[in-house]
Each structure stands twice: as structure tokens, then as C-alpha cells.
Design a protein around this motif. Sequence first.
Motif, PDB file in Angstrom:
ATOM      1  N   SER A 159      29.729  35.452  22.087  1.00  0.00           N
ATOM      2  CA  SER A 159      31.189  33.854  22.268  1.00  0.00           C
ATOM      3  C   SER A 159      30.206  32.796  21.781  1.00  0.00           C
ATOM      4  O   SER A 159      30.554  31.251  21.570  1.00  0.00           O
ATOM      5  CB  SER A 159      31.445  33.435  23.734  1.00  0.00           C
ATOM      6  N   SER A 188      28.006  31.533  30.415  1.00  0.00           N
ATOM      7  CA  SER A 188      27.856  32.893  28.958  1.00  0.00           C
ATOM      8  C   SER A 188      26.229  32.791  29.270  1.00  0.00           C
ATOM      9  O   SER A 188      25.504  32.312  29.257  1.00  0.00           O
ATOM     10  CB  SER A 188      28.656  32.419  27.838  1.00  0.00           C
ATOM     11  N   LYS A 226      41.378  33.570  29.511  1.00  0.00           N
ATOM     12  CA  LYS A 226      40.399  33.925  28.460  1.00  0.00           C
ATOM     13  C   LYS A 226      40.284  34.854  27.823  1.00  0.00           C
ATOM     14  O   LYS A 226      39.821  35.336  26.198  1.00  0.00           O
ATOM     15  CB  LYS A 226      38.900  34.057  28.766  1.00  0.00           C
ATOM     16  N   TYR A 277      40.051  36.682  22.691  1.00  0.00           N
ATOM     17  CA  TYR A 277      40.025  37.901  22.309  1.00  0.00           C
ATOM     18  C   TYR A 277      40.538  38.708  21.660  1.00  0.00           C
ATOM     19  O   TYR A 277      40.491  39.605  21.417  1.00  0.00           O
ATOM     20  CB  TYR A 277      39.767  38.825  23.379  1.00  0.00           C
TER      21      TYR A 277
END
Length: 256
Positions: free
Chosen positions: A34, A44, A154, A158
Amino acid sequence: MDISSKMQNVIEEQLKEIEEKENVKIIYCVESGSRAWGFASPDSDYDVRFIYVRNKEDYLKLNKNRDVIEWRLDDVLDINGWDIQKALRLLYKSNPTLFEWSMSPIVYKTTPQWEKISGIVSQYFLEKTGVYHYLSMAKGNYREYLKTDEVKLKKYFYVIRPILACKWILDKKTAPPMLFSELMNECLDDELKPEINRLLEIKKQTSELGKGKRIDVINDYIEKELAEIEKKADIIENEYNDWEILNKIFLEILEQ
């Protein structure tokens, strides 16, 4: 996307320790995941990936060494790497992960040995392999995370990112860039950009997007694009690569 000088130093120290304890030379090291895609959350972790070379004698032994080094995995650092042989064999197969590493906007270390490889990476990109990789990723994440009434928000990234990667490949016949912003600006429909930008800003500013109501306009877009990409992928002709250049570069790197 910027890496603090403190973290840069921590990662560089880890690389030196790997070289000493594993008796290898790291010829390339980048950020993956990410942070390199450009949509990291404040907490992250750092996905550090590297390519390494052993001494020439190690490649001639009957008892082979492992071709991966899994160095560290915790809440802050995820560090692992591939042997040069593994990397070049996967490049021959047009492995999409290797293309992503080669284009990472965050480079911790590079060397003249890696420059030999980076100069020919694009020659080994196969359109069909790339499209099927990202299509499978998008379909899997969509099926697992985004088809219920309440979803992990989130996970939209993806699914959308690999969809946009497919669209890039189909349009430009090259490996897609790492940065999500570049893919979005080039390949995402204009009417969807405000919604994606809203989610992007939330993700960058908070530790966790959390769950929320399914966003129907994005789900409709995903289903439409997956169907269209699958049709186009089926008619791409197979292509094949050649070993000669990779063998030559491998031997040159070992001699150095």
C-alpha cells in the motif's frame, strides 16, 4: 509515500544484517504494497522486498540453498526477498509481482547489477499473463469481501486497483504502474472518481476505514468491468519469452 529518514535508516540496517548473516549481496530493494501503491494508512506496515545474489560457488553445490529469505514479519516491518535465480525464472514467466517491484516508486537500494536486469524487464512482459493475474485478484477480493450488504470499505481498493491494472494492460500493452493515482487518472471512469477519492482520503488519514454499507455504484462498476475484461482476456493470443538474455545476465552478475 515519503519514507522518514528514521525508517530509511532502520531498513538499511536490516539489509546490512541480512547480507552479513545470510552471506549474500542485496542488489535491489524496494517498498511494495500500500505504501508503494500510494494509499497507505497512517499505521500501515512497511513491505520491504529485495533481490539478492549468493557467491558463484553456492549455485554449483549439489545441496541447493533456499531461493527465498524470509527475514522479518511484525507490526512494523515485513521483509523478505528472492534469490536472483528465482527472480529471473519468474521474469521469464512474466511474473506480475516482479514487474511491480521493478517499478516501485520507493527504492531503498539499487546496484549496477540490478540495472542490467531493469534494462530488459519490459521485454519480458506478457499481456495475457498480466491480465489474468490482476483479473483473478480482483474477482477473488470482490467475491470474498464486497458482495454483502455491509463490507470492509478498504477492500474496494484491492478490487479497483487490479481492475484498473487490467484496463491499462489491455489499452497500452505494457505492465501497469504501481501508483494507484496514475492508474485512476488514466483508466477510471470520471463519474466514479469522486467516490473513490473520498474513500482514498479517509484511508490515508485514519488507521482503519472500517465497515460500511456497500456502495452500489462502485459494485455495479466492478461487475461490469470484470465481465468485459474476462471477454477481452480470452481472445489475447499467447506469447512466449526467450532464455538467452536472462542466462547471459545471470552469468555476468555471478562473475561480478
